[in-house]
Write an enzyme that holds these catalytic residues in place. Structure first.
Site, short mmCIF file in Angstrom:
data_model
loop_
_atom_site.label_atom_id
_atom_site.label_comp_id
_atom_site.label_asym_id
_atom_site.label_seq_id
_atom_site.Cartn_x
_atom_site.Cartn_y
_atom_site.Cartn_z
N LYS A 11 119.52 105.40 3.93
CA LYS A 11 118.93 105.29 2.59
C LYS A 11 119.96 104.86 1.53
O LYS A 11 121.17 104.89 1.79
CB LYS A 11 118.29 106.64 2.22
CG LYS A 11 117.08 107.00 3.11
CD LYS A 11 116.40 108.29 2.64
CE LYS A 11 115.18 108.61 3.48
NZ LYS A 11 114.48 109.84 3.00
N TYR A 51 105.66 104.27 2.66
CA TYR A 51 105.42 105.69 2.37
C TYR A 51 103.97 105.98 1.96
O TYR A 51 103.71 107.03 1.35
CB TYR A 51 106.39 106.17 1.29
CG TYR A 51 107.80 106.43 1.80
CD1 TYR A 51 108.04 107.45 2.73
CD2 TYR A 51 108.87 105.69 1.36
CE1 TYR A 51 109.32 107.69 3.21
CE2 TYR A 51 110.17 105.95 1.83
CZ TYR A 51 110.37 106.95 2.75
OH TYR A 51 111.64 107.21 3.22
N PHE A 59 106.05 113.68 -5.19
CA PHE A 59 107.35 112.99 -5.17
C PHE A 59 107.23 111.50 -4.83
O PHE A 59 108.25 110.80 -4.79
CB PHE A 59 108.30 113.69 -4.19
CG PHE A 59 107.81 113.78 -2.76
CD1 PHE A 59 107.92 112.71 -1.90
CD2 PHE A 59 107.24 114.96 -2.29
CE1 PHE A 59 107.48 112.79 -0.58
CE2 PHE A 59 106.79 115.06 -0.97
CZ PHE A 59 106.91 113.97 -0.12
N ARG A 87 115.57 113.21 15.06
CA ARG A 87 115.22 114.26 14.10
C ARG A 87 116.24 115.40 14.17
O ARG A 87 116.60 115.98 13.14
CB ARG A 87 113.81 114.80 14.37
CG ARG A 87 112.69 113.78 14.24
CD ARG A 87 112.35 113.38 12.84
NE ARG A 87 111.98 114.48 11.99
CZ ARG A 87 111.52 114.33 10.75
NH1 ARG A 87 111.38 113.10 10.22
NH2 ARG A 87 111.23 115.35 10.01
N THR A 93 114.79 118.17 6.04
CA THR A 93 114.56 117.29 4.88
C THR A 93 115.44 117.69 3.70
O THR A 93 116.06 116.84 3.05
CB THR A 93 113.08 117.36 4.46
OG1 THR A 93 112.26 117.12 5.61
CG2 THR A 93 112.76 116.36 3.37
N ARG A 104 122.22 115.10 7.48
CA ARG A 104 121.85 115.54 6.12
C ARG A 104 122.76 116.66 5.62
O ARG A 104 123.10 116.70 4.44
CB ARG A 104 120.37 115.92 6.09
CG ARG A 104 119.48 114.67 6.10
CD ARG A 104 118.05 114.99 6.35
NE ARG A 104 117.16 113.87 6.02
CZ ARG A 104 115.86 113.84 6.36
NH1 ARG A 104 115.33 114.84 7.03
NH2 ARG A 104 115.12 112.80 6.03
N GLU A 128 106.25 102.05 12.38
CA GLU A 128 107.36 101.80 11.45
C GLU A 128 108.28 100.68 11.94
O GLU A 128 108.77 99.88 11.15
CB GLU A 128 108.14 103.11 11.23
CG GLU A 128 107.31 104.13 10.47
CD GLU A 128 107.95 105.51 10.36
OE1 GLU A 128 107.33 106.39 9.76
OE2 GLU A 128 109.08 105.70 10.87
N1 UDP Z 1 110.99 113.97 -0.39
C1 UDP Z 1 111.21 114.26 -1.72
N2 UDP Z 1 110.81 115.49 -2.19
C2 UDP Z 1 110.20 116.42 -1.40
C3 UDP Z 1 109.98 116.11 -0.05
C4 UDP Z 1 110.38 114.88 0.44
O1 UDP Z 1 111.75 113.45 -2.46
O2 UDP Z 1 109.87 117.52 -1.89
C5 UDP Z 1 111.41 112.64 0.14
C6 UDP Z 1 112.66 112.72 1.03
O3 UDP Z 1 113.46 111.58 0.80
C7 UDP Z 1 112.04 112.73 2.42
C8 UDP Z 1 110.85 111.78 2.22
O4 UDP Z 1 110.37 112.10 0.93
O5 UDP Z 1 112.96 112.29 3.39
C9 UDP Z 1 109.74 111.94 3.23
O6 UDP Z 1 109.34 113.28 3.28
P1 UDP Z 1 109.03 114.02 4.65
O7 UDP Z 1 108.39 115.32 4.33
O8 UDP Z 1 108.31 113.08 5.57
O9 UDP Z 1 110.49 114.36 5.22
P2 UDP Z 1 111.39 113.76 6.41
O10 UDP Z 1 110.46 113.41 7.55
O11 UDP Z 1 112.10 112.54 5.86
O12 UDP Z 1 112.36 114.86 6.77
#
Ligand code: UDP
Length: 140
Positions: A11, A51, A59, A87, A93, A104, A128
Protein backbone atom coordinates in the site's frame (compact mmCIF):
# COMPACT_ATOMS: atom_id res chain seq x y z
CA UNK A 1 -1.97 -28.84 0.75
CA UNK A 2 -2.22 -27.48 -2.79
CA UNK A 3 0.02 -24.85 -4.30
CA UNK A 4 -2.19 -21.94 -5.28
CA UNK A 5 -2.23 -18.17 -5.71
CA UNK A 6 -3.26 -15.08 -3.84
CA UNK A 7 -3.29 -11.36 -4.56
CA UNK A 8 -1.29 -8.78 -2.61
CA UNK A 9 -0.97 -5.00 -2.60
CA UNK A 10 1.92 -3.13 -1.02
CA UNK A 11 0.00 0.00 0.00
CA UNK A 12 0.99 3.69 -0.39
CA UNK A 13 2.24 4.06 3.21
CA UNK A 14 4.79 1.32 2.53
CA UNK A 15 5.92 2.48 -0.94
CA UNK A 16 6.29 6.03 0.46
CA UNK A 17 8.73 4.73 3.09
CA UNK A 18 10.63 2.68 0.48
CA UNK A 19 9.55 -0.63 2.04
CA UNK A 20 8.69 -2.53 -1.16
CA UNK A 21 11.78 -4.72 -0.80
CA UNK A 22 11.41 -5.21 2.95
CA UNK A 23 7.76 -6.27 2.62
CA UNK A 24 8.49 -8.53 -0.34
CA UNK A 25 11.31 -10.19 1.60
CA UNK A 26 8.90 -11.00 4.44
CA UNK A 27 6.49 -12.55 1.91
CA UNK A 28 9.30 -14.57 0.33
CA UNK A 29 10.73 -15.64 3.68
CA UNK A 30 7.25 -16.93 4.59
CA UNK A 31 7.37 -19.25 1.57
CA UNK A 32 5.50 -17.18 -1.02
CA UNK A 33 6.85 -16.65 -4.54
CA UNK A 34 6.17 -13.43 -6.48
CA UNK A 35 4.90 -14.63 -9.88
CA UNK A 36 3.67 -11.20 -11.04
CA UNK A 37 4.41 -7.68 -9.83
CA UNK A 38 3.86 -4.13 -11.04
CA UNK A 39 3.99 -0.66 -9.54
CA UNK A 40 0.94 1.43 -10.40
CA UNK A 41 -0.85 4.54 -9.22
CA UNK A 42 -4.45 3.43 -8.77
CA UNK A 43 -7.15 5.63 -10.22
CA UNK A 44 -10.15 6.56 -8.09
CA UNK A 45 -12.28 4.29 -10.29
CA UNK A 46 -9.94 1.37 -9.70
CA UNK A 47 -9.88 1.90 -5.93
CA UNK A 48 -13.66 2.24 -5.72
CA UNK A 49 -14.14 -0.86 -7.87
CA UNK A 50 -11.58 -2.92 -5.99
CA UNK A 51 -13.10 -2.06 -2.59
CA UNK A 52 -16.75 -2.09 -3.78
CA UNK A 53 -17.49 -4.81 -1.21
CA UNK A 54 -16.82 -2.17 1.51
CA UNK A 55 -18.99 0.53 -0.13
CA UNK A 56 -21.38 0.78 2.81
CA UNK A 57 -18.63 0.84 5.46
CA UNK A 58 -17.82 4.18 7.15
CA UNK A 59 -14.14 3.95 6.16
CA UNK A 60 -14.76 3.37 2.42
CA UNK A 61 -14.28 6.94 1.16
CA UNK A 62 -11.13 7.58 3.21
CA UNK A 63 -9.77 4.16 2.21
CA UNK A 64 -10.19 4.97 -1.49
CA UNK A 65 -8.47 8.33 -0.93
CA UNK A 66 -5.60 6.62 0.88
CA UNK A 67 -5.18 3.92 -1.77
CA UNK A 68 -4.87 6.60 -4.49
CA UNK A 69 -2.53 8.82 -2.44
CA UNK A 70 0.64 7.30 -3.91
CA UNK A 71 2.02 4.33 -5.81
CA UNK A 72 1.17 0.77 -4.86
CA UNK A 73 2.74 -2.52 -5.89
CA UNK A 74 0.21 -5.16 -6.96
CA UNK A 75 1.48 -8.73 -6.83
CA UNK A 76 0.40 -12.29 -7.45
CA UNK A 77 1.88 -14.66 -4.88
CA UNK A 78 2.16 -18.41 -5.21
CA UNK A 79 2.67 -20.95 -2.47
CA UNK A 80 1.19 -23.78 -0.47
CA UNK A 81 -2.18 -22.63 0.84
CA UNK A 82 -1.21 -19.14 -0.37
CA UNK A 83 -4.28 -17.22 0.87
CA UNK A 84 -3.84 -18.36 4.47
CA UNK A 85 -0.05 -18.17 4.38
CA UNK A 86 -0.22 -14.57 3.19
CA UNK A 87 -2.90 -13.61 5.75
CA UNK A 88 -0.71 -15.12 8.48
CA UNK A 89 2.38 -13.14 7.50
CA UNK A 90 0.32 -9.93 7.03
CA UNK A 91 -1.09 -9.97 10.55
CA UNK A 92 -4.31 -8.45 11.89
CA UNK A 93 -5.97 -5.48 10.13
CA UNK A 94 -5.25 -3.20 13.09
CA UNK A 95 -1.49 -3.17 13.75
CA UNK A 96 -2.25 -2.79 17.47
CA UNK A 97 -3.65 -6.33 17.31
CA UNK A 98 -1.05 -7.81 14.94
CA UNK A 99 1.28 -10.55 16.17
CA UNK A 100 5.05 -10.10 16.47
CA UNK A 101 6.88 -10.95 13.26
CA UNK A 102 4.01 -9.99 10.96
CA UNK A 103 4.26 -7.33 8.26
CA UNK A 104 1.62 -5.12 9.85
CA UNK A 105 3.22 -5.37 13.30
CA UNK A 106 6.57 -4.44 11.76
CA UNK A 107 5.48 -1.68 9.40
CA UNK A 108 1.82 -0.58 9.55
CA UNK A 109 1.14 3.01 10.61
CA UNK A 110 -2.58 2.67 11.45
CA UNK A 111 -5.67 0.52 10.86
CA UNK A 112 -6.04 2.29 7.49
CA UNK A 113 -2.40 2.71 6.46
CA UNK A 114 -1.59 -0.90 7.23
CA UNK A 115 1.02 -1.52 4.53
CA UNK A 116 -0.48 -4.55 2.78
CA UNK A 117 -3.64 -6.03 1.31
CA UNK A 118 -4.16 -9.76 0.92
CA UNK A 119 -7.10 -11.72 -0.49
CA UNK A 120 -9.29 -13.40 2.12
CA UNK A 121 -10.41 -16.46 0.07
CA UNK A 122 -9.45 -18.42 -3.04
CA UNK A 123 -12.55 -17.08 -4.77
CA UNK A 124 -11.66 -13.44 -4.02
CA UNK A 125 -8.02 -14.09 -4.95
CA UNK A 126 -9.09 -15.12 -8.46
CA UNK A 127 -11.35 -12.05 -8.80
CA UNK A 128 -8.67 -9.66 -7.48
CA UNK A 129 -5.89 -11.14 -9.63
CA UNK A 130 -8.08 -10.72 -12.73
CA UNK A 131 -8.85 -7.11 -11.69
CA UNK A 132 -5.19 -6.09 -12.13
CA UNK A 133 -3.41 -8.73 -14.26
CA UNK A 134 -3.76 -10.31 -17.66
CA UNK A 135 -3.01 -14.05 -17.65
CA UNK A 136 0.18 -13.53 -19.69
CA UNK A 137 1.57 -11.13 -17.04
CA UNK A 138 1.71 -13.99 -14.51
CA UNK A 139 4.78 -16.18 -14.87
CA UNK A 140 4.86 -19.11 -12.47
N1 UDP B 1 -9.85 -0.28 7.07
C1 UDP B 1 -9.96 0.99 7.63
N2 UDP B 1 -10.67 1.11 8.81
C2 UDP B 1 -11.27 0.05 9.42
C3 UDP B 1 -11.15 -1.22 8.84
C4 UDP B 1 -10.44 -1.36 7.66
O1 UDP B 1 -9.45 1.96 7.11
O2 UDP B 1 -11.90 0.23 10.49
C5 UDP B 1 -9.10 -0.43 5.80
C6 UDP B 1 -7.73 -1.10 6.00
O3 UDP B 1 -6.80 -0.51 5.12
C7 UDP B 1 -8.04 -2.55 5.62
C8 UDP B 1 -9.05 -2.34 4.49
O4 UDP B 1 -9.83 -1.25 4.91
O5 UDP B 1 -6.88 -3.24 5.24
C9 UDP B 1 -9.95 -3.53 4.21
O6 UDP B 1 -10.57 -3.93 5.40
P1 UDP B 1 -10.72 -5.45 5.80
O7 UDP B 1 -11.65 -5.53 6.96
O8 UDP B 1 -11.06 -6.26 4.58
O9 UDP B 1 -9.26 -5.84 6.35
P2 UDP B 1 -8.05 -6.71 5.76
O10 UDP B 1 -8.65 -7.89 5.02
O11 UDP B 1 -7.25 -5.81 4.86
O12 UDP B 1 -7.25 -7.14 6.97
Amino acid sequence: MAVNRTFSIIKPDATRRNLTGAVTKMLEDAGLRVVASKRIHMTRDQAEGFYAVHKERPFYNDLCTFMTSGPVVVQVLEGEDAVKLNRDVMGATNPADAAEGTIRKSYAESIEANSVHGSDSDENAAIEIAFFFKPEEIVG
